[in-house]
Motif scaffolding. Structure first.
Motif, short mmCIF file in Angstrom:
data_model
loop_
_atom_site.label_atom_id
_atom_site.label_comp_id
_atom_site.label_asym_id
_atom_site.label_seq_id
_atom_site.Cartn_x
_atom_site.Cartn_y
_atom_site.Cartn_z
N ARG A 1 3.54 -22.80 48.79
CA ARG A 1 4.90 -22.33 49.11
C ARG A 1 5.17 -22.45 50.61
O ARG A 1 6.26 -22.84 51.03
N ARG B 1 -2.79 -31.75 48.02
CA ARG B 1 -3.80 -30.92 47.36
C ARG B 1 -5.16 -31.04 48.04
O ARG B 1 -5.89 -30.07 48.16
N ASP C 1 -5.54 -24.38 39.54
CA ASP C 1 -6.69 -25.30 39.39
C ASP C 1 -7.95 -24.71 40.02
O ASP C 1 -8.83 -25.45 40.44
N ARG D 1 1.49 -32.61 35.32
CA ARG D 1 1.22 -33.51 36.45
C ARG D 1 -0.15 -34.16 36.30
O ARG D 1 -1.05 -33.64 35.63
#
Ligand code: DC
Length: 218
Positions: A39, A104, A125, A180
């Motif tokens: 975020r 990521r 994850d 995704r």
């Protein structure tokens, strides 16, 4: 005794943040909200006008950004953004930013560093990618209706959003996070799934404490 790492994954509104912060407080561990990190980066991209599809630019931005999480406070390049990262604009774009492999990679490295020495780490994850060797992996779920109700109760004071809008937003984010290619939202093979529909957070925390390897409850 070595402090444990506990992974809590699940979709938006499943109660992860409430449960993870209570659990961390009860066990004297750090609480790491990895969603807050995606975020914060999204907020920076929005402020700078970097398009959410800009794969390389976003990965570069991630590498140049300083994000800290301390006692529920989130800072972005030294500025307190704890409230700003919960805006409807960030809600609407964060999944797209989090879908980029380059972004990521940077975030996962930081998350692993933060989790060293034991922590309760929440995200999508954590059990599958960030901490595959976590001592305990929980996959927290709740019915889509209940998740929308919870998010609506949080949002209504801020943005006046309608319940059906929140439900639509949650479904869209679920689809993006689950569908995704990179690190999709899914339970790790060794995760324990807890359905929190109609269950108060303190009961979920107690259920998780009971799952800790013996001697780790204190
Ligand atoms: O938990 P949250 O709603 O604050 O997460 C915001 C977004 O960040 C969510 O749409 C998915 C993404 N996210 C992610 O991809 N991986 C994580 N470990 C945590 C969050």
């Amino acid at each position: 005794m070595r402090a444990p790492t506990i992974a809590i994954d699940g979709p938006a509104g499943s109660g992860k943040s409430t449960v993870a912060s209570s659990l961390a407080a009860a066990l004297g561990l750090r609480h790491i909200d990895t969603g807050a990190m995606y975020r914060a980066l999204t907020l920076k991209a929005l402020n700078m006008g970097v398009p959410v599809q800009g794969r390389e630019l976003l990965a570069q931005l991630a590498a140049e950004t300083e994000i800290t999480l301390e006692d529920g406070k989130v800072t972005l390049d030294g500025k307190d953004v704890t409230a700003d990262i919960r805006s409807p604009e960030v809600d609407a774009t964060v999944s797209a930013v989090a879908a980029h492999a380059g972004v990521r990679k940077v975030m996962v490295a930081l998350q692993r560093e933060l989790a060293k020495g034991g922590a309760v780490v929440e995200g999508r994850d954590i059990g599958t990618v960030v901490l595959p060797d976590a001592d305990l992996k929980i996959f927290l779920t709740a019915s889509p209706e209940e998740r929308a109700r919870r998010r609506h109760a949080e949002h209504v004071t801020r943005s006046g959003a309608q319940l059906d809008e929140v439900e639509k937003d949650i479904k869209e984010r679920d689809a993006l996070d689950t569908g995704r290619e990179v690190s999709p939202l899914k339970p790790a093979e060794d995760a324990i799934t807890i359905d929190s529909t109609g269950v108060p957070a303190n009961e979920v925390v107690a259920a998780i404490m009971a799952l800790l390897p013996s001697g780790r409850e204190q």
